[in-house]
Design a protein around this motif. Structure first.
Motif, PDB file in Angstrom:
ATOM      1  N   TRP A 142     -10.469 -16.735   1.206  1.00 26.94           N
ATOM      2  CA  TRP A 142      -9.085 -16.479   0.794  1.00 26.94           C
ATOM      3  C   TRP A 142      -9.005 -15.837  -0.588  1.00 26.94           C
ATOM      4  O   TRP A 142      -8.028 -15.166  -0.912  1.00 26.94           O
ATOM      5  N   SER A 143     -10.027 -16.026  -1.392  1.00 24.94           N
ATOM      6  CA  SER A 143      -9.994 -15.459  -2.755  1.00 24.94           C
ATOM      7  C   SER A 143     -10.033 -13.936  -2.745  1.00 24.94           C
ATOM      8  O   SER A 143      -9.690 -13.297  -3.746  1.00 24.94           O
ATOM      9  N   HIS A 144     -10.458 -13.343  -1.613  1.00 16.95           N
ATOM     10  CA  HIS A 144     -10.517 -11.879  -1.512  1.00 16.95           C
ATOM     11  C   HIS A 144      -9.219 -11.281  -0.980  1.00 16.95           C
ATOM     12  O   HIS A 144      -9.150 -10.067  -0.749  1.00 16.95           O
ATOM     13  N   LEU A 145      -8.216 -12.109  -0.781  1.00 15.85           N
ATOM     14  CA  LEU A 145      -6.949 -11.644  -0.222  1.00 15.85           C
ATOM     15  C   LEU A 145      -6.109 -10.984  -1.316  1.00 15.85           C
ATOM     16  O   LEU A 145      -5.642 -11.645  -2.239  1.00 15.85           O
ATOM     17  N   ASN A 146      -5.935  -9.681  -1.240  1.00 18.46           N
ATOM     18  CA  ASN A 146      -5.208  -8.936  -2.273  1.00 18.46           C
ATOM     19  C   ASN A 146      -4.036  -8.156  -1.687  1.00 18.46           C
ATOM     20  O   ASN A 146      -4.200  -7.431  -0.705  1.00 18.46           O
ATOM     21  N   PHE A 147      -2.864  -8.341  -2.294  1.00 20.86           N
ATOM     22  CA  PHE A 147      -1.660  -7.611  -1.890  1.00 20.86           C
ATOM     23  C   PHE A 147      -0.925  -7.142  -3.137  1.00 20.86           C
ATOM     24  O   PHE A 147      -0.941  -7.817  -4.166  1.00 20.86           O
ATOM     25  N   ASN A 148      -0.255  -5.989  -3.029  1.00 18.91           N
ATOM     26  CA  ASN A 148       0.638  -5.553  -4.099  1.00 18.91           C
ATOM     27  C   ASN A 148       2.003  -6.216  -3.945  1.00 18.91           C
ATOM     28  O   ASN A 148       2.628  -6.627  -4.913  1.00 18.91           O
ATOM     29  N   SER A 149       2.484  -6.278  -2.700  1.00 17.72           N
ATOM     30  CA  SER A 149       3.765  -6.917  -2.391  1.00 17.72           C
ATOM     31  C   SER A 149       3.539  -7.791  -1.158  1.00 17.72           C
ATOM     32  O   SER A 149       3.746  -7.337  -0.026  1.00 17.72           O
ATOM     33  N   PRO A 150       3.081  -9.029  -1.361  1.00 15.21           N
ATOM     34  CA  PRO A 150       2.543  -9.882  -0.296  1.00 15.21           C
ATOM     35  C   PRO A 150       3.343  -9.952   1.000  1.00 15.21           C
ATOM     36  O   PRO A 150       2.849  -9.573   2.060  1.00 15.21           O
ATOM     37  N   PHE A 151       4.576 -10.431   0.964  1.00 15.56           N
ATOM     38  CA  PHE A 151       5.333 -10.599   2.197  1.00 15.56           C
ATOM     39  C   PHE A 151       5.716  -9.255   2.829  1.00 15.56           C
ATOM     40  O   PHE A 151       5.733  -9.125   4.054  1.00 15.56           O
ATOM     41  N   ALA A 152       6.000  -8.267   2.010  1.00 20.01           N
ATOM     42  CA  ALA A 152       6.329  -6.942   2.551  1.00 20.01           C
ATOM     43  C   ALA A 152       5.106  -6.326   3.228  1.00 20.01           C
ATOM     44  O   ALA A 152       5.224  -5.701   4.298  1.00 20.01           O
ATOM     45  N   ASP A 153       3.934  -6.499   2.638  1.00 17.44           N
ATOM     46  CA  ASP A 153       2.705  -5.976   3.246  1.00 17.44           C
ATOM     47  C   ASP A 153       2.425  -6.642   4.592  1.00 17.44           C
ATOM     48  O   ASP A 153       1.986  -5.987   5.540  1.00 17.44           O
ATOM     49  N   LEU A 154       2.699  -7.945   4.699  1.00 15.91           N
ATOM     50  CA  LEU A 154       2.520  -8.641   5.967  1.00 15.91           C
ATOM     51  C   LEU A 154       3.515  -8.144   7.010  1.00 15.91           C
ATOM     52  O   LEU A 154       3.169  -7.960   8.186  1.00 15.91           O
ATOM     53  N   ALA A 155       4.755  -7.914   6.571  1.00 15.72           N
ATOM     54  CA  ALA A 155       5.786  -7.414   7.494  1.00 15.72           C
ATOM     55  C   ALA A 155       5.423  -6.028   8.016  1.00 15.72           C
ATOM     56  O   ALA A 155       5.641  -5.707   9.195  1.00 15.72           O
ATOM     57  N   ILE A 156       4.828  -5.194   7.155  1.00 17.46           N
ATOM     58  CA  ILE A 156       4.388  -3.859   7.572  1.00 17.46           C
ATOM     59  C   ILE A 156       3.273  -3.981   8.605  1.00 17.46           C
ATOM     60  O   ILE A 156       3.268  -3.300   9.638  1.00 17.46           O
ATOM     61  N   ALA A 157       2.314  -4.883   8.337  1.00 17.21           N
ATOM     62  CA  ALA A 157       1.191  -5.074   9.252  1.00 17.21           C
ATOM     63  C   ALA A 157       1.655  -5.575  10.616  1.00 17.21           C
ATOM     64  O   ALA A 157       1.052  -5.242  11.652  1.00 17.21           O
ATOM     65  N   LEU A 158       2.741  -6.348  10.635  1.00 17.85           N
ATOM     66  CA  LEU A 158       3.269  -6.899  11.893  1.00 17.85           C
ATOM     67  C   LEU A 158       4.359  -6.007  12.502  1.00 17.85           C
ATOM     68  O   LEU A 158       4.982  -6.379  13.502  1.00 17.85           O
ATOM     69  N   SER A 159       4.613  -4.859  11.865  1.00 16.40           N
ATOM     70  CA  SER A 159       5.608  -3.871  12.341  1.00 16.40           C
ATOM     71  C   SER A 159       7.021  -4.442  12.420  1.00 16.40           C
ATOM     72  O   SER A 159       7.806  -4.094  13.309  1.00 16.40           O
ATOM     73  N   ILE A 160       7.347  -5.318  11.484  1.00 17.00           N
ATOM     74  CA  ILE A 160       8.731  -5.841  11.409  1.00 17.00           C
ATOM     75  C   ILE A 160       9.477  -4.968  10.393  1.00 17.00           C
ATOM     76  O   ILE A 160       9.677  -5.349   9.235  1.00 17.00           O
ATOM     77  N   ASN A 161       9.866  -3.782  10.825  1.00 16.64           N
ATOM     78  CA  ASN A 161      10.388  -2.762   9.900  1.00 16.64           C
ATOM     79  C   ASN A 161      11.669  -3.199   9.192  1.00 16.64           C
ATOM     80  O   ASN A 161      11.858  -2.911   8.008  1.00 16.64           O
ATOM     81  N   TRP A 162      12.578  -3.870   9.920  1.00 16.27           N
ATOM     82  CA  TRP A 162      13.835  -4.281   9.289  1.00 16.27           C
ATOM     83  C   TRP A 162      13.577  -5.284   8.164  1.00 16.27           C
ATOM     84  O   TRP A 162      14.254  -5.263   7.129  1.00 16.27           O
ATOM     85  N   LEU A 163      12.562  -6.145   8.363  1.00 20.59           N
ATOM     86  CA  LEU A 163      12.233  -7.132   7.339  1.00 20.59           C
ATOM     87  C   LEU A 163      11.627  -6.466   6.105  1.00 20.59           C
ATOM     88  O   LEU A 163      11.864  -6.911   4.978  1.00 20.59           O
TER      89      LEU A 163
END
Length: 544
Positions: free
Chosen positions: A271-292
């Protein structure tokens, strides 16, 4: 004579507390906690809530007794005099005023990862986790907006903050629901090295450094706004405890949703290698939840800005309170004759916010420093509450907390342990933070011709000794908390627990009936008369 306007009810004060707690912490806290503690970050939030709740309960009794603007910077002076009062007030103000720029930094950091073609220019706002000059420019504009929304009247602030806070609750709720249903990987909670892959010490470190203490720090806001409460005896404890509990539920659900939404391939190496610039937005992009994605990028301005607006209001009341304590120039204690707002204090805090913004340009660095400074002021709350039970027996207590004799020492111990968990050398910065302010204290003591200095100094001597001991233990302590491992893991926390009890007893016994307490008794008596009037009106309404 100028007076702050008492217009805020329980709902508004709760929204102030909740609005302060749910700021940039919810946008980054779950990611940072998971990065440090893995799935066990959920436990870190629960521990953090317990620590803050014990501290908050002590301050609730104090806030209901003395419903004053900037109360958090005054209470310790009532119980232990000017020296300890200044140390606590200085640390508390440093911790709170630096939140204003960190919220602006958070908004710009999320903005820097906008995925749209037309917004490619935003990628230049942040480099290597720090703001560039264009990023600083946008953050500066946000600071000015926070300032202007508080410039005219507290009622405008109250209305704007309540609306923003409701929005801030809805968006995390939508995020939680969307991530849980769109792509939840239950195996993430037990994969690899189990629920605590980095060891249980990391779970404790996450409480102090991942933004958990930083996030919960907002419980202070209703207390600092107590001077504007309609019925502080009832509203303050409800607002403090209510905002902490509601925020805890939101943060735990966010942490669960975040851990479950991460693609298992991303945490294969830990988990220490988990890097995001905008954590929840990056996850939403990966899951294709565009409205979110769109909603989250919008909320990246709303949530931090709501907290920034709240803290712009509360810090001006803190400076107002510090001036009344004779720590700062008289001009900072003036209220606007029409709007009842301490404008000069607001200008001062704006200038300090700009200094913090340009010196510390990253969210993580500022969040850690804020947490350490905050813990110093937390330590004095339980001590002050119990000391005033002895030196101020005659004072009216709208909230007489049952079990305070147990809650207060536990709060002191929990705060001490959390300070230790922050890890060396971060804990060593505590002394530097205090040293920055001491010349100001000694300057104003000289202006007062050192009147009563010896008595005040001796009453606060325990705090100086305590901080030095904490730094030594942190340096010699377990390598799991950044020390040189002279004191082994387990024994270090036992030593701190025992030592904390010794210092707590010393601290409570060192308090005395200060001259400031005599002045505060007038505020307390006003509180008593105000409650009698309110109760009388309620009785008349019931009779009708």
């Amino acid at each position: 004579m100028n007076h702050l306007q008492r217009r805020m009810g329980t709902f508004s004060l709760t929204m102030v507390g909740l609005g302060s707690i749910i700021g940039s912490g919810w946008l980054f806290g779950a990611w940072r906690a998971a990065q440090i503690a893995g799935p066990a970050a959920i436990i870190s939030w629960i521990i953090g809530m317990i620590v803050i709740l014990f501290i908050g309960l002590s301050y609730s009794e104090l806030g209901s007794m003395f419903p004053e603007a900037g109360g958090m910077v005054k209470y310790t002076q009532y119980s232990h005099g000017s020296f300890l009062g200044f140390i606590a007030a200085w640390a508390n103000w440093i911790a709170i005023v630096s939140v204003i720029p960190v919220e602006a930094v958070a908004s710009v950091q999320y903005m820097s990862s906008w995925p749209w073609e037309w917004a490619k220019w935003t990628s230049s706002l942040v480099k290597n986790g720090t703001l560039t000059l264009p990023g600083l420019g946008i953050a500066s504009v946000l600071l000015l907006i926070y300032f202007l929304l508080n410039y005219w009247t507290v009622s405008l602030f109250s209305k704007a903050n309540s609306l923003i806070t409701i929005f801030k609750i809805v968006i995390p709720g939508l995020t939680i629901g969307s991530l849980l249903f769109a792509g939840f990987h239950s195996g993430n909670f037990t994969s690899g090295e189990g629920i605590a892959p980095n060891g249980w010490a990391s779970v404790l470190t996450a409480v102090a450094t991942s933004g958990i203490v930083f996030a919960f720090n907002g419980f202070q806001s209703p207390i600092n706004m107590a001077g504007e409460a309609k019925n502080p005896g009832r509203s303050i404890p409800l607002a403090v405890v209510g905002s902490i509990l509601i925020a805890t539920v939101i943060y735990i659900l966010l942490q669960v949703a975040f851990i479950g939404a991460v693609d298992p391939s991303m945490v294969v190496h830990g988990w220490s290698h988990l890097n995001f610039n905008s954590p929840f937005a990056d996850l939403a992009i990966a899951l294709s939840i565009n409205w979110l994605v769109i909603v989250l990028y919008a909320d990246a301005f709303v949530s931090p800005s709501g907290t920034g607006i709240t803290y712009t209001a509360t810090t001006s009341r803190m400076i107002y309170g510090m001036e009344k304590n004779k720590y700062l120039p008289g001009v900072l204690g003036k209220l606007h004759p029409i709007y009842g707002v301490p404008r000069q204090a607001m200008f001062f805090n704006l200038a300090v916010s700009f200094i913090f913004l340009f010196l510390f340009r990253g969210w993580g660095v500022l969040a850690e420093i804020i947490s350490v400074a905050t813990l110093i002021s937390y330590i004095t709350g339980p001590v002050t509450a119990m000391t005033l039970r002895r030196t101020g027996k005659e004072l009216y207590r709208p909230l007489h907390l049952k079990g305070l004799s147990i809650i207060a020492p536990l709060g002191f111990i929990f705060a001490s342990l959390t300070l230790y968990w922050a890890r060396w050398p971060l804990t060593g910065q505590v002394l530097f933070i205090i040293m920055m302010g001491l010349p100001i204290y000694f300057y104003y003591q000289a202006k007062l011709k050192w009147k009563g200095f010896q008595k005040n100094f001796l009453a606060g001597l325990w705090m100086v000794t305590y901080l030095l001991c904490m730094m030594v233990i942190s340096y010699l302590g377990s390598e799991k908390f950044g020390g040189i491992n002279v004191i082994r893991y387990g024994w270090d926390m036992l030593i701190i627990t025992c030592l904390s009890l010794v210092f707590y007893v010393w601290a409570v016994k060192s308090g005395f009936k200060t001259e400031y307490l005599k002045e505060a008794t007038k505020v307390n008596e006003e509180m008593r008369l105000r409650e009698r009037t309110i109760n009388s009106q309620l009785d008349k309404e019931k009779a009708v």
